[in-house]
Design an enzyme around this catalytic site. Structure first.
Site, mmCIF file in Angstrom:
data_model
loop_
_atom_site.group_PDB
_atom_site.id
_atom_site.type_symbol
_atom_site.label_atom_id
_atom_site.label_comp_id
_atom_site.label_asym_id
_atom_site.label_seq_id
_atom_site.Cartn_x
_atom_site.Cartn_y
_atom_site.Cartn_z
ATOM 1 C CB SER A 197 -0.766 0.007 1.229
ATOM 2 O OG SER A 197 -1.427 1.371 1.460
ATOM 3 C CE1 TYR A 248 -4.374 -2.056 5.132
ATOM 4 C CE2 TYR A 248 -3.696 0.038 4.821
ATOM 5 C CZ TYR A 248 -4.069 -1.135 4.320
ATOM 6 O OH TYR A 248 -4.359 -1.373 2.920
#
Length: 676
Positions: free
Chosen positions: A553, A566
């Protein structure tokens, strides 16, 4: 059109049973009248299954349509068996109208027999008689004068003349046994022809059952008995990558594993080695299985290291022997050797590994060898298995017509022969990646914690020759190992891994619980490690290189708000890419990453609550979140699942063969996430 409909129906029924005729084997025909559009007069035509078609799935489009008068006129110009190949080209000048399938080498067999309907099939029981040492005597004993023996002849125009002459000389006959090959039957109507074909097959089956010996392959050899199922499957999963790597020495192959009772029993018997050495006989069989299989000669429970060492030695012997076989029979006009690796590998007590350039070809090769085992069983039960001579096998395997057929195949897709597993593939990005990989030719294992979602996506991709579903919790080592083993047993090995499984919980630091932290790190950081470790074991055993791709990501490098757990898990994944690229590079295994921006549409993570949480953080309606993300990028474009799939394809399709340790941003340009 009644004649064509009847022919297609008959073909589909006969082709539905692999014991009646194998996949893409045999051909059927019917003759009748059509109006010649030039003269307006009726013309007698032949509809016959075209080259490369399959009876079980035949449609009218798969039929070649020829004028019978022109095909029969070729008898007067036939130059002899030395020029058989030229006769196939001559069939093109006999076609009725445009379209239709290309005529096959067996067209003459159907056109020259003076009967309206003809079936040529490769039934196991029929080939058992055709390959028995005293097949001619058995044929007369079983059928009397209703079925006539025709000695072996390579398929072609002369074989058509032979069968024509047999039919004319024996008007009472319903068909013939073709030595070393199969059967041909005929009838005045489609129904009569089909009935005659089945009469020959069922009569042969009944005779073998009634008069054959009980143990035609001899006694069971101690040590070759089948291992218990769980142990057998585990051993198969451990050996499959090794065997696939060996079978891919000349060209990357996909594998198929078979441990049916028929295969295990054959491999346990004392006649295994001598019968396997004789190879198959029916041309359709050995074109797929090669002249003979490679057979492991160790006990089923031998230590794994010893088995692996022996497989390498046997493979070297097999390649040397195959090269010698080619040298014995090749002429100046023969096509170049197509590869010296085995297509069939028999491991007593474990199972059979078959190989092909795609999964369907690998599976069909295995099915053909099962047919061959049944043939050998029948021949040995009544007599002695005596297939056609090695020189004849070579003439067919390296036939110019077969070479031309191979040349007509479509160009392989970029990922043909590659075997992939995609985690988190039940939805969103993973689903899009699985779709793209399958569309580009890969065999794909769709892995997801939600087994129903995985099955749904696998079904979208196609048959089990293209995709399988595996239920996998990537946080559990046993579950990951089971998913990898399922992939290996389905397709033979593993070449491409996409670590995509993920989830996200958006909270500020003080609201982030230990469970929030552990869950995200277990799925993404630990899960990627477990999947990569299990996959690397397979890739190292194959010695074919490979690709591992992490769907990380932009948050791995960009510090967004309320996103600690995350972002930290994604940063862990990002560094795994670098670490594994350094460690696995010497083995030809490339490890790269993809860093998407927020993928809202079609995303399982966003639909599961992450979207609402991030929308709240940024103060926008959830339905506008994708547009919000797009507006903060340089390109002002929303990132969709297929954009991430495009990056995975670019990294793995071969154009970036010298790239490893790379992170590819797929974020439409987030300056704060630029890699430094």
């Amino acid at each position: 059109m009644g004649t064509v409909d009847d022919l297609v129906g008959r073909s589909n029924r006969l082709g539905a049973d692999p014991g009646t005729t194998n996949y893409a084997g045999g051909n059927t025909s019917a003759s009748g009248e059509l109006v010649d559009p030039v003269t307006g007069a009726p013309a007698e035509v032949l509809w016959v299954k075209g080259s490369g078609g399959d009876l079980g799935t035949l449609t009218a489009a798969g039929l070649a349509v020829l004028r019978l008068d022109r095909v029969r006129a070729l008898v007067d110009v036939y130059p002899g068996v030395e020029h058989e190949d030229a006769m196939v080209a001559a069939f093109d000048h006999c076609l009725f109208g445009r379209g239709g399938a290309a005529p096959s080498i067996d067209t003459a067999m159907h056109a020259l027999v003076d009967v309206a309907h003809v079936d040529h099939l490769h039934p196991d029981a029929g080939i058992a008689l055709a390959t028995a040492a005293d097949g001619e005597t058995l044929t007369a004993e079983i059928f009397g004068d209703r079925v006539v023996w025709v000695p072996w002849r390579r398929p072609g125009f002369q074989l058509g003349l032979d069968i024509r002459d047999v039919q004319r000389a024996n008007p009472q006959a319903i068909g013939c046994i073709l030595g070393g090959h199969g059967i041909t039957a005929w009838g005045a109507t489609s129904e009569e022809c089909e009935a005659n074909s089945l009469t020959i097959i069922r009569t042969a089956e009944a005779h073998i059952a009634e008069h054959g010996s009980a143990e035609p392959f001899g006694a069971v050899v101690p040590g070759r008995e089948p291992l218990p199922e769980a142990e057998r499957r585990a051993r198969a999963a451990a050996l499959a990558p090794v065997i696939r790597g060996l079978a891919s020495t000349d060209r990357r192959m996909v594998g198929h594993f078979t441990d049916s009772e028929a295969v295990l029993d054959f491999m346990a018997r004392e006649k295994l080695a001598p019968l396997a050495a004789l190879g198959t006989s029916c041309p359709d069989h050995f074109l797929r299985t090669k002249v003979s299989p490679m057979v492991l000669d160790l006990p089923a429970a031998a230590p794994l290291e010893e088995v692996v060492d022996r497989l390498h030695a046997l493979h070297a012997d097999y390649r040397r022997d195959y090269a010698a076989y080619y040298a014995r029979h090749a002429t100046a006009d023969s096509p170049a050797i197509r590869g010296a690796d085995p297509a069939i590998v028999l491991v007593p007590g474990v199972g059979m590994f078959s190989f092909g350039t795609d999964q369907q070809t690998a599976r069909v090769a295995g099915e053909f060898y099962v047919n061959a085992i049944t043939v050998m069983r029948g021949a040995e039960a009544l007599s002695r298995y005596a297939p056609i001579e090695e020189s004849e096998k070579f003439r067919i395997e390296y036939w110019a017509l077969e070479e031309a057929k191979l040349a007509r195949r479509p160009k392989p897709k970029p990922l043909a022969g590659r075997i992939a597993i995609v985690t988190g593939a039940g939805s969103g990005i993973g689903r899009a990646i699985a779709q793209r990989l399958a569309a580009e030719g890969a065999c794909v294992a769709v892995a997801d914690l939600d087994g129903e979602a995985a099955s749904r996506v696998a079904g979208e991709l196609g048959s089990a020759d293209v995709a399988i579903a595996v239920t996998a919790d990537v946080t559990a080592a046993d579950a990951v190992q089971s998913a990898v083993e399922a992939t290996v047993l389905a397709f033979g090995g593993l070449d491409l891994v996409v670590n995509n499984a993920g989830l996200s919980i958006s909270k500020p630091l003080l609201e982030t619980t230990e469970r929030d932290w552990d869950l995200q790190h277990d799925v993404m950081a630990k899960g990627s490690f477990l999947v990569s470790r299990a996959a690397a074991r397979v890739m190292l055993a194959q010695d074919l290189g490979g690709d591992i791709v992490y769907i990380s990501s932009k948050n791995a490098v960009f510090a967004g708000p309320n996103n600690l757990a995350y972002g930290a898990a994604k940063a862990d994944q990002a560094h795994q890419v670098r670490l594994l690229a350094a460690e696995l590079g010497p083995h030809g295994i490339r490890v790269n990453g993809v860093n998407p921006d927020g993928v809202v549409r079609g995303s399982g993570i966003f639909a599961g609550g992450w979207g609402a949480e991030r929308a709240k953080v940024y103060g926008v309606p959830e339905e506008d979140l994708g547009a919000f993300y797009a507006q903060r990028t340089l390109l002002k474009r929303e990132v969709l699942p297929e954009h991430v799939a495009n990056a995975v394809f670019a990294l793995t399709a071969g154009e970036l063969s010298h790239t490893t340790g790379l992170h590819v941003p797929v974020d439409a340009g987030v300056a704060a996430a630029f890699l430094r």
